[in-house]
Design an enzyme around this catalytic site. Structure first.
Site, PDB file in Angstrom:
ATOM      1  N   LYS A  94      -5.894   1.935   2.915  1.00  0.00           N
ATOM      2  CA  LYS A  94      -4.656   1.657   3.655  1.00  0.00           C
ATOM      3  C   LYS A  94      -4.011   2.992   3.983  1.00  0.00           C
ATOM      4  O   LYS A  94      -4.379   4.013   3.387  1.00  0.00           O
ATOM      5  CB  LYS A  94      -3.731   0.764   2.843  1.00  0.00           C
ATOM      6  CG  LYS A  94      -3.129   1.403   1.608  1.00  0.00           C
ATOM      7  CD  LYS A  94      -2.122   0.449   0.992  1.00  0.00           C
ATOM      8  CE  LYS A  94      -1.283   1.129  -0.059  1.00  0.00           C
ATOM      9  NZ  LYS A  94      -0.304   0.221  -0.659  1.00  0.00           N
TER      10      LYS A  94
ATOM     11  N   CYS B 247      -7.418  -2.243  -6.609  1.00  0.00           N
ATOM     12  CA  CYS B 247      -6.725  -3.304  -7.358  1.00  0.00           C
ATOM     13  C   CYS B 247      -7.090  -4.708  -6.890  1.00  0.00           C
ATOM     14  O   CYS B 247      -7.751  -5.443  -7.618  1.00  0.00           O
ATOM     15  CB  CYS B 247      -5.219  -3.097  -7.248  1.00  0.00           C
ATOM     16  SG  CYS B 247      -4.728  -1.473  -7.852  1.00  0.00           S
TER      17      CYS B 247
ATOM     18  N   LEU C 171       3.368  -1.140  -8.838  1.00  0.00           N
ATOM     19  CA  LEU C 171       3.533  -0.160  -7.750  1.00  0.00           C
ATOM     20  C   LEU C 171       2.427  -0.286  -6.710  1.00  0.00           C
ATOM     21  O   LEU C 171       1.303  -0.684  -7.016  1.00  0.00           O
ATOM     22  CB  LEU C 171       3.585   1.260  -8.305  1.00  0.00           C
ATOM     23  CG  LEU C 171       2.355   1.899  -8.955  1.00  0.00           C
ATOM     24  CD1 LEU C 171       1.339   2.387  -7.946  1.00  0.00           C
ATOM     25  CD2 LEU C 171       2.787   3.056  -9.837  1.00  0.00           C
ATOM     26  N   ARG C 172       2.808   0.044  -5.488  1.00  0.00           N
ATOM     27  CA  ARG C 172       1.844   0.088  -4.387  1.00  0.00           C
ATOM     28  C   ARG C 172       1.515   1.544  -4.103  1.00  0.00           C
ATOM     29  O   ARG C 172       2.431   2.376  -4.071  1.00  0.00           O
ATOM     30  CB  ARG C 172       2.457  -0.511  -3.110  1.00  0.00           C
ATOM     31  CG  ARG C 172       2.839  -1.957  -3.191  1.00  0.00           C
ATOM     32  CD  ARG C 172       3.870  -2.289  -2.118  1.00  0.00           C
ATOM     33  NE  ARG C 172       5.102  -1.514  -2.321  1.00  0.00           N
ATOM     34  CZ  ARG C 172       6.079  -1.394  -1.417  1.00  0.00           C
ATOM     35  NH1 ARG C 172       5.974  -1.964  -0.237  1.00  0.00           N
ATOM     36  NH2 ARG C 172       7.159  -0.687  -1.695  1.00  0.00           N
ATOM     37  N   GLU C 173       0.253   1.849  -3.878  1.00  0.00           N
ATOM     38  CA  GLU C 173      -0.071   3.208  -3.451  1.00  0.00           C
ATOM     39  C   GLU C 173       0.627   3.457  -2.119  1.00  0.00           C
ATOM     40  O   GLU C 173       0.799   2.547  -1.312  1.00  0.00           O
ATOM     41  CB  GLU C 173      -1.586   3.388  -3.329  1.00  0.00           C
ATOM     42  CG  GLU C 173      -2.220   3.458  -4.706  1.00  0.00           C
ATOM     43  CD  GLU C 173      -3.739   3.553  -4.680  1.00  0.00           C
ATOM     44  OE1 GLU C 173      -4.288   4.083  -3.708  1.00  0.00           O
ATOM     45  OE2 GLU C 173      -4.362   3.085  -5.647  1.00  0.00           O
TER      46      GLU C 173
HETATM   47  C1  UGA Z   1      -1.531  -3.740  -4.817  1.00  0.00           C
HETATM   48  C2  UGA Z   1      -0.258  -4.580  -4.994  1.00  0.00           C
HETATM   49  O1  UGA Z   1       0.405  -4.730  -3.739  1.00  0.00           O
HETATM   50  C3  UGA Z   1       0.703  -3.884  -5.976  1.00  0.00           C
HETATM   51  O2  UGA Z   1       1.846  -4.691  -6.196  1.00  0.00           O
HETATM   52  C4  UGA Z   1      -0.046  -3.671  -7.297  1.00  0.00           C
HETATM   53  O3  UGA Z   1       0.769  -2.996  -8.240  1.00  0.00           O
HETATM   54  C5  UGA Z   1      -1.283  -2.842  -7.033  1.00  0.00           C
HETATM   55  O4  UGA Z   1      -2.141  -3.527  -6.096  1.00  0.00           O
HETATM   56  C6  UGA Z   1      -2.004  -2.645  -8.332  1.00  0.00           C
HETATM   57  O5  UGA Z   1      -2.495  -3.631  -8.886  1.00  0.00           O
HETATM   58  O6  UGA Z   1      -1.975  -1.533  -8.884  1.00  0.00           O
HETATM   59  P1  UGA Z   1      -2.129  -1.546  -3.412  1.00  0.00           P
HETATM   60  O7  UGA Z   1      -3.543  -1.779  -3.868  1.00  0.00           O
HETATM   61  O8  UGA Z   1      -1.545  -0.184  -3.507  1.00  0.00           O
HETATM   62  O9  UGA Z   1      -1.135  -2.509  -4.236  1.00  0.00           O
HETATM   63  O10 UGA Z   1      -2.078  -1.968  -1.883  1.00  0.00           O
HETATM   64  P2  UGA Z   1      -1.444  -3.144  -1.014  1.00  0.00           P
HETATM   65  O11 UGA Z   1      -0.304  -2.614  -0.264  1.00  0.00           O
HETATM   66  O12 UGA Z   1      -1.262  -4.363  -1.808  1.00  0.00           O
HETATM   67  O13 UGA Z   1      -2.640  -3.383   0.024  1.00  0.00           O
HETATM   68  C7  UGA Z   1      -3.891  -3.873  -0.440  1.00  0.00           C
HETATM   69  C8  UGA Z   1      -4.825  -4.062   0.702  1.00  0.00           C
HETATM   70  O14 UGA Z   1      -4.434  -5.191   1.474  1.00  0.00           O
HETATM   71  C9  UGA Z   1      -4.943  -2.898   1.674  1.00  0.00           C
HETATM   72  O15 UGA Z   1      -6.301  -2.691   1.981  1.00  0.00           O
HETATM   73  C10 UGA Z   1      -4.178  -3.374   2.889  1.00  0.00           C
HETATM   74  O16 UGA Z   1      -4.630  -2.800   4.071  1.00  0.00           O
HETATM   75  C11 UGA Z   1      -4.459  -4.863   2.859  1.00  0.00           C
HETATM   76  N1  UGA Z   1      -3.459  -5.698   3.558  1.00  0.00           N
HETATM   77  C12 UGA Z   1      -2.170  -5.710   3.135  1.00  0.00           C
HETATM   78  C13 UGA Z   1      -3.845  -6.486   4.630  1.00  0.00           C
HETATM   79  O17 UGA Z   1      -5.031  -6.499   5.027  1.00  0.00           O
HETATM   80  N2  UGA Z   1      -2.920  -7.253   5.262  1.00  0.00           N
HETATM   81  C14 UGA Z   1      -1.637  -7.297   4.874  1.00  0.00           C
HETATM   82  O18 UGA Z   1      -0.847  -8.042   5.497  1.00  0.00           O
HETATM   83  C15 UGA Z   1      -1.248  -6.502   3.791  1.00  0.00           C
END
Ligand code: UGA
Length: 437
Positions: free
Chosen positions: A327, A264, A150-152
């Site tokens: 995020k 994460c 899951l994604r937050e």
């Molecule tokens: C992440 C994974 O996407 C989930 O699949 C996983 O379950 C989760 O970790 C976990 O291990 O529990 P999450 O940490 O909620 O989910 O957030 P993401 O949506 O993955 O974003 C992570 C970071 O990457 C954020 O800081 C976001 O701003 C950054 N990001 C994301 C970017 O800088 N660029 C992008 O194109 C996408």
């Protein structure tokens, strides 16, 4: 089915509520009495869209309760372990204190046929070790590893309609029992043809870290391109659009900016590196150190851009920092690039006013020294530079003309490349993006 969920944080609270929503009878256990009090009152202890509504709607169902008393798990058949595995202080490896503690706490209350289901992200090899421990003490109980993706910000939807379900089980009858129990837990999702991969423990553990390592690598790849774009005058957002049209590459997770953070991705790539080194395979994923380094350089890049915009003299200058959460749609500030930027600027002597629609309380708990403004206009008032570091909708939709009336100097650093550069420039702003001319 009767289920228990140990650990009611971002993962466990959502899992408990979602399982009750599916019709199961769920008891959620956590050692934090404040968290349990809020959850018992039908309120989420953190900001996650849809979770408050889900908890409230389940209040009268009788299917969901929360407690600090682990003995109340007796009678449940599957026990989900959803506690944190943070980075160890001063090391890259994961801290397994909470996972080990949860298993030890469960052991006296397990019955033959019960299935302990690990959801926490753990170093490969952990499940095997815990399975031995369970066999040793709780005869007839079983272990499965069922990583969570899951994604937050989308946690409820991701839990109720996952894009795949993975479980790692032991060979033989133990694995059959665990597979059967999980088949019942996820019956409705499996009936909806959600892809299912049943595998061994090591693969299940690795699936999780490999997925996060891949996502982190994708983000750092595009941020590396941003660094090259900065040296050449190219535009990384157009580059991402163009390569993203190739279905093999895909446009998602190719947004360059201040980089990734959260509870994460950063700690998972570090723990994976540490585990690979322990296994004598450090070389295989040595590139993840570079992924981490690129990512951290982007935070520094934003700070440098602010300092440059202030003529190299940040001391006593007013800087408005828009965003604190790692995020949007989250109040989570763990390893948040936004907080890091705010803290670094303050360290350089700037008068930082930080704001966020949800994350001020969580940020304040960790960094009481920062100055917070819950009203975005107050944060912007008199700013000599504005820096956008979390792309909340309310910041993406800011009116450059109206904001221009509040600030002392119309300079904006768009750390997430989420603003319409032309519109801001047309309103008289100096707009500076990441990897964009
Ligand atoms: C992440 C994974 O996407 C989930 O699949 C996983 O379950 C989760 O970790 C976990 O291990 O529990 P999450 O940490 O909620 O989910 O957030 P993401 O949506 O993955 O974003 C992570 C970071 O990457 C954020 O800081 C976001 O701003 C950054 N990001 C994301 C970017 O800088 N660029 C992008 O194109 C996408």
């Amino acid at each position: 089915m009767k289920l228990s969920v140990i650990g009611c944080g971002y993962l466990g609270a959502v899992h408990a509520a979602s399982m009750a929503q599916l019709g199961h009878e769920v008891v959620g256990v956590d050692t934090d009495p404040d968290k349990i009090a809020l959850l018992s009152a039908g309120r989420a202890p953190f900001f996650e869209p849809g979770l408050d509504d889900l908890l409230a709607s389940l209040q009268d169902s009788g299917r969901l309760r929360f407690t600090t008393d682990i003995s109340e798990i007796v009678g449940a058949t599957a026990h989900f372990v959803a506690v944190g595995t943070p980075q160890r202080r001063g090391e890259n490896a994961a801290d397994l204190t909470y996972v080990d503690g949860a298993i030890e706490a469960l052991l006296p209350y397990l019955s033959p046929g019960d299935v302990v289901v690990g959801k926490s992200t753990v170093p490969v090899g952990t499940a095997e070790r815990l399975a031995h421990r369970i066999q040793e003490v709780a005869l007839g109980a079983h272990l499965a590893w069922n990583p969570e993706f899951l994604r937050e910000g989308f946690a409820v939807a991701d839990t109720l309609t996952p894009d795949r379900i993975v479980y790692g089980v032991a060979a033989g009858e133990s694995g059959e029992r665990a597979t059967a129990v999980l088949g019942e837990v996820y019956e409705s999702m499996l009936a909806a043809n959600t892809p299912l991969i049943v595998t061994d423990y090591a693969t299940a553990e690795l699936v999780k870290v490999a997925a996060n390592a891949f996502l982190a690598t994708k983000i750092s790849f595009i941020n590396a391109m941003a660094e090259i774009a900065e040296a050449t005058g190219a535009d990384v957002t157009q580059l991402a659009d163009a390569i993203g049209h190739d279905a093999r590459i895909g446009r998602r997770f190719l947004n360059a900016g201040v980089g990734f953070g959260g509870g994460c991705l950063p700690k998972d790539i570090r723990a994976f590196t540490a585990r690979a080194e322990e296994l004598g395979r450090g070389e295989s994923i040595a590139f993840l150190k570079e992924v981490d380094a690129i990512n951290l350089r982007r935070r520094q890049r934003v700070v440098d851009l602010v300092v440059d915009a202030l003529g190299g003299e940040p001391n006593d200058k007013r800087v408005a920092v828009l965003g604190l959460a790692f995020k949007p749609d989250s109040d989570d500030v763990r390893d948040s690039p936004a907080v890091d930027v705010a803290i670094q600027l303050r360290g350089l002597g700037a008068k930082v006013s930080a704001t966020d629609p949800q994350a001020i309380p969580t940020a304040r708990r960790l960094h009481p020294q920062l100055k917070y403004k819950s009203d975005v206009s107050e944060a912007l008032a008199g700013a000599e530079v504005v820096v956008l570091v979390t792309e909340w909708r309310e910041y993406r939709e800011l009116d450059p003309v109206a904001v221009g009336e509040l600030v002392a100097s119309k300079v904006i650093i768009d750390g997430r490349n989420c603003l319409d550069a032309a519109a801001w420039r047309a309103a008289g702003w100096t707009y500076i993006g990441m990897g964009r001319p």
